[in-house]
Design a protein around this motif. Structure first.
Motif, PDB file in Angstrom:
ATOM      1  N   ASN A  19      -4.774 -44.837  25.270  1.00  0.00           N
ATOM      2  CA  ASN A  19      -4.632 -46.177  25.839  1.00  0.00           C
ATOM      3  C   ASN A  19      -5.491 -47.230  25.158  1.00  0.00           C
ATOM      4  OD1 ASN A  19      -2.902 -45.089  27.886  1.00  0.00           O
ATOM      5  ND2 ASN A  19      -4.716 -44.441  29.034  1.00  0.00           N
ATOM      6  N   HIS A  20      -6.430 -46.790  24.328  1.00  0.00           N
ATOM      7  CA  HIS A  20      -7.336 -47.721  23.676  1.00  0.00           C
ATOM      8  C   HIS A  20      -7.204 -47.621  22.161  1.00  0.00           C
ATOM      9  CE1 HIS A  20      -9.213 -47.159  27.672  1.00  0.00           C
ATOM     10  NE2 HIS A  20      -9.638 -48.400  27.516  1.00  0.00           N
ATOM     11  N   GLN A  21      -7.487 -48.721  21.499  1.00  0.00           N
ATOM     12  CA  GLN A  21      -7.433 -48.752  20.052  1.00  0.00           C
ATOM     13  C   GLN A  21      -8.539 -47.873  19.480  1.00  0.00           C
ATOM     14  OE1 GLN A  21      -7.546 -52.721  18.494  1.00  0.00           O
ATOM     15  NE2 GLN A  21      -7.482 -52.080  16.360  1.00  0.00           N
ATOM     16  N   ALA A  22      -8.234 -47.192  18.376  1.00  0.00           N
ATOM     17  CA  ALA A  22      -9.216 -46.302  17.743  1.00  0.00           C
ATOM     18  C   ALA A  22     -10.488 -47.058  17.416  1.00  0.00           C
ATOM     19  CB  ALA A  22      -8.623 -45.690  16.476  1.00  0.00           C
ATOM     20  N   SER A  23     -11.617 -46.470  17.786  1.00  0.00           N
ATOM     21  CA  SER A  23     -12.909 -47.114  17.540  1.00  0.00           C
ATOM     22  C   SER A  23     -14.015 -46.072  17.625  1.00  0.00           C
ATOM     23  CB  SER A  23     -13.171 -48.213  18.573  1.00  0.00           C
ATOM     24  OG  SER A  23     -13.276 -47.659  19.880  1.00  0.00           O
ATOM     25  N   GLY A  24     -15.181 -46.434  17.135  1.00  0.00           N
ATOM     26  CA  GLY A  24     -16.325 -45.540  17.224  1.00  0.00           C
ATOM     27  C   GLY A  24     -17.365 -45.876  16.179  1.00  0.00           C
TER      28      GLY A  24
ATOM     29  N   ALA B 142     -21.259 -48.253  11.343  1.00  0.00           N
ATOM     30  CA  ALA B 142     -20.603 -48.895  12.480  1.00  0.00           C
ATOM     31  C   ALA B 142     -19.115 -49.083  12.208  1.00  0.00           C
ATOM     32  CB  ALA B 142     -21.252 -50.247  12.763  1.00  0.00           C
ATOM     33  N   ASP B 143     -18.372 -49.267  13.305  1.00  0.00           N
ATOM     34  CA  ASP B 143     -16.951 -49.648  13.243  1.00  0.00           C
ATOM     35  C   ASP B 143     -16.098 -48.628  12.499  1.00  0.00           C
ATOM     36  OD1 ASP B 143     -17.548 -52.024  14.632  1.00  0.00           O
ATOM     37  OD2 ASP B 143     -18.131 -53.001  12.752  1.00  0.00           O
ATOM     38  N   THR B 144     -16.314 -47.366  12.808  1.00  0.00           N
ATOM     39  CA  THR B 144     -15.416 -46.342  12.281  1.00  0.00           C
ATOM     40  C   THR B 144     -14.175 -46.266  13.171  1.00  0.00           C
ATOM     41  OG1 THR B 144     -16.456 -44.597  13.584  1.00  0.00           O
ATOM     42  CG2 THR B 144     -17.366 -45.019  11.396  1.00  0.00           C
ATOM     43  N   LYS B 145     -13.153 -45.613  12.681  1.00  0.00           N
ATOM     44  CA  LYS B 145     -11.929 -45.406  13.466  1.00  0.00           C
ATOM     45  C   LYS B 145     -12.004 -44.034  14.147  1.00  0.00           C
ATOM     46  CE  LYS B 145     -10.076 -49.334  12.322  1.00  0.00           C
ATOM     47  NZ  LYS B 145      -9.937 -50.404  13.331  1.00  0.00           N
ATOM     48  N   ILE B 146     -11.933 -42.976  13.357  1.00  0.00           N
ATOM     49  CA  ILE B 146     -12.172 -41.622  13.868  1.00  0.00           C
ATOM     50  C   ILE B 146     -13.171 -40.953  12.934  1.00  0.00           C
ATOM     51  CG2 ILE B 146     -11.188 -39.386  14.460  1.00  0.00           C
ATOM     52  CD1 ILE B 146      -8.560 -40.690  15.013  1.00  0.00           C
ATOM     53  N   SER B 147     -14.425 -40.876  13.361  1.00  0.00           N
ATOM     54  CA  SER B 147     -15.463 -40.234  12.547  1.00  0.00           C
ATOM     55  C   SER B 147     -15.159 -38.747  12.441  1.00  0.00           C
ATOM     56  CB  SER B 147     -16.829 -40.436  13.194  1.00  0.00           C
ATOM     57  OG  SER B 147     -17.187 -41.801  13.204  1.00  0.00           O
ATOM     58  N   ASN B 148     -15.154 -38.247  11.218  1.00  0.00           N
ATOM     59  CA  ASN B 148     -14.788 -36.851  11.031  1.00  0.00           C
ATOM     60  C   ASN B 148     -15.705 -36.162  10.040  1.00  0.00           C
ATOM     61  OD1 ASN B 148     -12.880 -35.034  12.266  1.00  0.00           O
ATOM     62  ND2 ASN B 148     -11.390 -36.683  12.140  1.00  0.00           N
TER      63      ASN B 148
ATOM     64  N   LEU C  21      -8.652 -42.481  10.267  1.00  0.00           N
ATOM     65  CA  LEU C  21      -7.674 -43.566  10.331  1.00  0.00           C
ATOM     66  C   LEU C  21      -7.938 -44.691   9.339  1.00  0.00           C
ATOM     67  CD1 LEU C  21      -6.606 -43.832  14.071  1.00  0.00           C
ATOM     68  CD2 LEU C  21      -5.528 -42.662  12.155  1.00  0.00           C
ATOM     69  N   GLN C  22      -8.926 -44.491   8.467  1.00  0.00           N
ATOM     70  CA  GLN C  22      -8.999 -45.313   7.259  1.00  0.00           C
ATOM     71  C   GLN C  22      -8.399 -44.543   6.084  1.00  0.00           C
ATOM     72  OE1 GLN C  22     -12.201 -47.992   6.455  1.00  0.00           O
ATOM     73  NE2 GLN C  22     -13.202 -47.553   8.394  1.00  0.00           N
TER      74      GLN C  22
END
Length: 284
Positions: free
Chosen positions: A122-127, A142-148, A165-166
């Motif tokens: 329900n929320h935009q990818a962030s982290g 900062a401002d990662t999408k999905i840290s992996n 997601l980058q």
């Protein structure tokens, strides 16, 4: 380019298998099922054990005390020692209510690096990418999408990071003494899938799981060029680590969530022509 084919290690299926580790000290494999909040271990005797949390867990990293783990949960970092889990760092001030921990690893100095990601659709990818060092949390990226996936070079001067997601793996300059990273650059972009977890071998090449791509790619950490491919009979390959006495076999996790293939969600192994590195341990 070398091509390998992974073999099924276990037919048991995991909803979101992740965070594989091999502890060379005890010859113990470990992995998690994020969605179900479970940590699994398997020693050299082949006996599998599990520990269940009441919340999703992104990763479980072996600590300097044999048999114990630092567990990155949806609300905090836990120390699991035997059958007892204790909260050592509350993360409520660092995470939004809809976020949880994702991948985590120890750096060569024993700090715990961990990322956050959204825990729903329900929320935009962030982290962000964080580091826990001597009880203090700092934001490293900062401002990662999905840290992996994360990895460090053998000379301890480079840090590699996968932001799914980058669609890229990044390289940074790394300071072992301070844990600071700088000079971020795109090492390579991923096509036909997204970069997920990864590990590094003794020649400083990266082995990167490709979610949605049914494969692991081996990439040069110098220029990002594609060196080898491991075909995996599962759509969503999540992570990998080196295992075995010679550290020359990949142990691979996958996700079965939303998939119907025979081996989606299973564990795999693949014998390689190269050797990996022992994992680093968290100084808890």
């Amino acid at each position: 380019m070398k091509t390998y084919t992974a073999e099924v290690y276990s037919t048991e299926k995991y909803q979101l298998g992740e965070s594989p580790f091999y502890d060379s000290r005890t010859k113990t494999l470990s992995w998690v099922d994020i969605s179900k909040g479970r940590l699994f271990t398997q020693g050299p005797d082949g006996v599998k054990k599990s520990f269940t949390f009441d919340k999703p867990i992104g990763a479980a990293v072996p600590s300097e005390k044999e048999g114990s783990y630092l567990v990155a949960g949806s609300d905090g970092i836990y120390l699991l020692d035997g059958e007892k889990a204790s909260l050592i760092k509350n993360l409520s001030e660092y995470y939004e209510a809809y976020q949880r921990s994702n991948d985590a690893k120890a750096d060569p100095a024993g700090r715990l690096w961990f990322g956050s990601s959204v825990n729903d659709d329900n929320h935009q990818a962030s982290g962000n990418l964080f580091c826990l060092d001597k009880g203090k949390v700092s934001c490293k990226q900062a401002d990662t999408k999905i840290s992996n996936g994360m990895a460090w070079s053998s000379d301890r001067k480079k840090f590699y990071f996968s932001d799914s997601l980058q669609y890229a793996v990044f390289s940074y300059d790394y300071d072992l003494a301070t844990g600071e990273i700088s000079n971020r650059k795109v090492l390579f972009k991923v096509e036909n899938g997204v970069s997920d977890g990864m590990c590094i071998d003794s020649e400083d090449n990266l082995w990167v799981a490709i979610w949605g791509g049914r494969r692991i790619e081996c990439r040069s950490s110098k220029d990002g060029s594609l060196l080898a491919r491991v075909n995996v009979d599962a759509q969503n390959v999540t992570s990998c680590c080196f295992m075995g006495d010679n550290l020359d076999t990949l142990f691979i996790t996958t996700s079965g969530q939303g998939q119907t293939g025979e081996h989606d969600g299973c564990l795999f192994t693949c014998k390689l022509d190269t050797k990996g590195c022992q994992c680093d341990y968290v100084k808890a």
